[in-house]
Design a protein around this motif. Structure first.
Motif, PDB file in Angstrom:
ATOM      1  N   VAL A 220      -0.519 -10.945   3.562  1.00 42.32           N
ATOM      2  CA  VAL A 220      -1.063 -11.088   2.215  1.00 42.32           C
ATOM      3  C   VAL A 220      -0.883  -9.778   1.472  1.00 42.32           C
ATOM      4  N   ASN A 221      -0.381  -9.871   0.247  1.00 42.45           N
ATOM      5  CA  ASN A 221      -0.150  -8.672  -0.550  1.00 42.45           C
ATOM      6  C   ASN A 221      -0.684  -8.870  -1.956  1.00 42.45           C
ATOM      7  N   VAL A 222      -1.459  -7.889  -2.440  1.00 42.10           N
ATOM      8  CA  VAL A 222      -1.969  -7.890  -3.806  1.00 42.10           C
ATOM      9  C   VAL A 222      -1.394  -6.675  -4.516  1.00 42.10           C
ATOM     10  N   ALA A 223      -0.814  -6.894  -5.683  1.00 42.25           N
ATOM     11  CA  ALA A 223      -0.201  -5.795  -6.431  1.00 42.25           C
ATOM     12  C   ALA A 223      -1.230  -4.700  -6.703  1.00 42.25           C
ATOM     13  N   GLU A 224      -0.796  -3.450  -6.575  1.00 44.82           N
ATOM     14  CA  GLU A 224      -1.696  -2.313  -6.709  1.00 44.82           C
ATOM     15  C   GLU A 224      -2.231  -2.131  -8.127  1.00 44.82           C
ATOM     16  N   ASP A 225      -1.522  -2.672  -9.129  1.00 45.13           N
ATOM     17  CA  ASP A 225      -1.966  -2.464 -10.508  1.00 45.13           C
ATOM     18  C   ASP A 225      -3.015  -3.472 -10.959  1.00 45.13           C
ATOM     19  N   LEU A 226      -3.479  -4.339 -10.057  1.00 47.38           N
ATOM     20  CA  LEU A 226      -4.524  -5.299 -10.404  1.00 47.38           C
ATOM     21  C   LEU A 226      -5.898  -4.708 -10.098  1.00 47.38           C
ATOM     22  N   ALA A 227      -6.891  -5.065 -10.916  1.00 50.03           N
ATOM     23  CA  ALA A 227      -8.264  -4.593 -10.715  1.00 50.03           C
ATOM     24  C   ALA A 227      -8.923  -5.453  -9.657  1.00 50.03           C
ATOM     25  N   PHE A 228      -8.511  -5.230  -8.394  1.00 52.31           N
ATOM     26  CA  PHE A 228      -8.968  -6.058  -7.275  1.00 52.31           C
ATOM     27  C   PHE A 228      -9.824  -5.233  -6.325  1.00 52.31           C
ATOM     28  N   ARG A 229     -10.958  -5.826  -5.914  1.00 55.73           N
ATOM     29  CA  ARG A 229     -11.850  -5.180  -4.956  1.00 55.73           C
ATOM     30  C   ARG A 229     -12.062  -6.114  -3.768  1.00 55.73           C
ATOM     31  N   GLN A 230     -11.701  -5.643  -2.612  1.00 62.74           N
ATOM     32  CA  GLN A 230     -11.864  -6.464  -1.408  1.00 62.74           C
ATOM     33  C   GLN A 230     -13.329  -6.528  -1.020  1.00 62.74           C
ATOM     34  N   THR A 231     -13.815  -7.736  -0.677  1.00 57.94           N
ATOM     35  CA  THR A 231     -15.224  -7.916  -0.343  1.00 57.94           C
ATOM     36  C   THR A 231     -15.448  -8.276   1.113  1.00 57.94           C
ATOM     37  N   GLY A 232     -14.418  -8.757   1.799  1.00 57.22           N
ATOM     38  CA  GLY A 232     -14.565  -9.152   3.193  1.00 57.22           C
ATOM     39  C   GLY A 232     -13.891  -8.167   4.126  1.00 57.22           C
ATOM     40  N   GLU A 233     -13.832  -8.543   5.394  1.00 57.43           N
ATOM     41  CA  GLU A 233     -13.188  -7.707   6.410  1.00 57.43           C
ATOM     42  C   GLU A 233     -11.698  -7.595   6.132  1.00 57.43           C
ATOM     43  N   LYS A 234     -11.154  -6.402   6.276  1.00 55.91           N
ATOM     44  CA  LYS A 234      -9.742  -6.174   6.009  1.00 55.91           C
ATOM     45  C   LYS A 234      -8.893  -6.739   7.137  1.00 55.91           C
ATOM     46  N   SER A 235      -7.905  -7.565   6.775  1.00 51.86           N
ATOM     47  CA  SER A 235      -7.024  -8.168   7.763  1.00 51.86           C
ATOM     48  C   SER A 235      -5.682  -8.462   7.108  1.00 51.86           C
TER      49      SER A 235
END
Length: 264
Positions: A220-235
């Motif tokens: 899974v990849n999310v572009a770095e320029d998006l205002a995204f905050r991970q809320t769960g365990e990183k995997s």
């Protein structure tokens, strides 16, 4: 034979690549060919539904201009042992219509077991803004262009590709990729799912979303320029988070493929 060939092709094209909007048929053993064009316009009340169910061939849906009018054009092709045999079979392909006060259901019905050959029906559909759309095929892709409507799109052997969409989207396939570009994220959100293929989603950078992404064999990849905050365990295979503080639900799933989320 057609189903097996397409299924094998879909499995071979898995991995992290996104392949969408592809479809059609090719049967080299049949030398005869016949084709024609079928057209129809339906009036569907606001809040109603238009449903198309195909077997072999792509379905393309785009935004129309006339309120209430659904315009359908279908290119029908048959391959058989001879031109005469193909023409005879073409006449037997039924465009089955069910028209009710709540909407229209259109289904391709073709004769079975006619020997060497096959058939393909390519749909080109224009819809008004006020109705829901259900576009389904088995061997072929689904293409969505500029749709603001609520759309359910599905296929088995083929990809789903959408550009300039802003309504609720529910798209699923088995052997193919799902590639969706949004101009706006609706309150009803987005659900994209495949088994053998990748998932690509382009969101407006200002969209407010609660994102859930799941893969089995892939990443899974999310572009770095998006205002995204991970809320769960990183995997690598599981991602939960919020974009711009959270909002509409975005659910993305694949088994054999990668998931890519980008902004526009």
């Amino acid at each position: 034979l057609l189903l097996v060939c397409l299924a094998v092709a879909g499995l071979a094209g898995g991995g992290c690549d996104v392949r969408a909007g592809e479809g059609g048929f090719s049967l080299g053993i049949a030398s005869g060919r016949a084709s024609d064009e079928w057209k129809k316009t339906y009036t569907v009340a606001a809040g109603g539904r238009f449903e198309v169910k195909n077997t072999n061939g792509t379905v393309t849906v785009e935004q129309g201009t006339d309120e209430g009018a659904v315009e359908v054009r279908a290119e029908r092709t048959v391959k058989a042992a001879s031109d005469e045999a193909a023409q005879a079979i073409l006449k037997q392909i039924e465009m089955h219509e069910e028209v009710t006060p709540d909407g229209v259901r259109l289904e391709t019905r073709a004769p079975k077991n006619w020997g060497r050959g096959g058939h393909e029906v390519r749909y080109f559909i224009k819809v008004p803004k006020s109705i829901r759309v259900d576009a389904r095929t088995t061997n072929g892709g689904v293409r969505l262009n500029g749709i603001v409507n609520e759309v359910n799109a599905s296929t088995v052997n083929g990809g789903i590709k959408g550009e300039g969409l802003s309504g609720h989207i529910d798209a699923n396939t088995t052997n193919g990729g799902v590639d969706i570009g949004l101009t706006a994220l609706s309150d009803a959100g987005v659900t994209l799912e495949t088994v053998n293929g990748g998932v690509q989603l382009e969101l407006p950078r200002t969209a407010k979303a609660d994102i859930s992404a799941r893969v089995v064999n892939g990443g899974v990849n999310v572009a770095e320029d998006l205002a995204f905050r991970q809320t769960g365990e990183k995997s690598r295979r599981r991602l939960d988070g919020q974009m711009n503080g959270g909002g509409s639900r975005v659910a993305l799933t694949t088994t054999n493929g990668g998931i890519h989320i980008t902004g526009r």
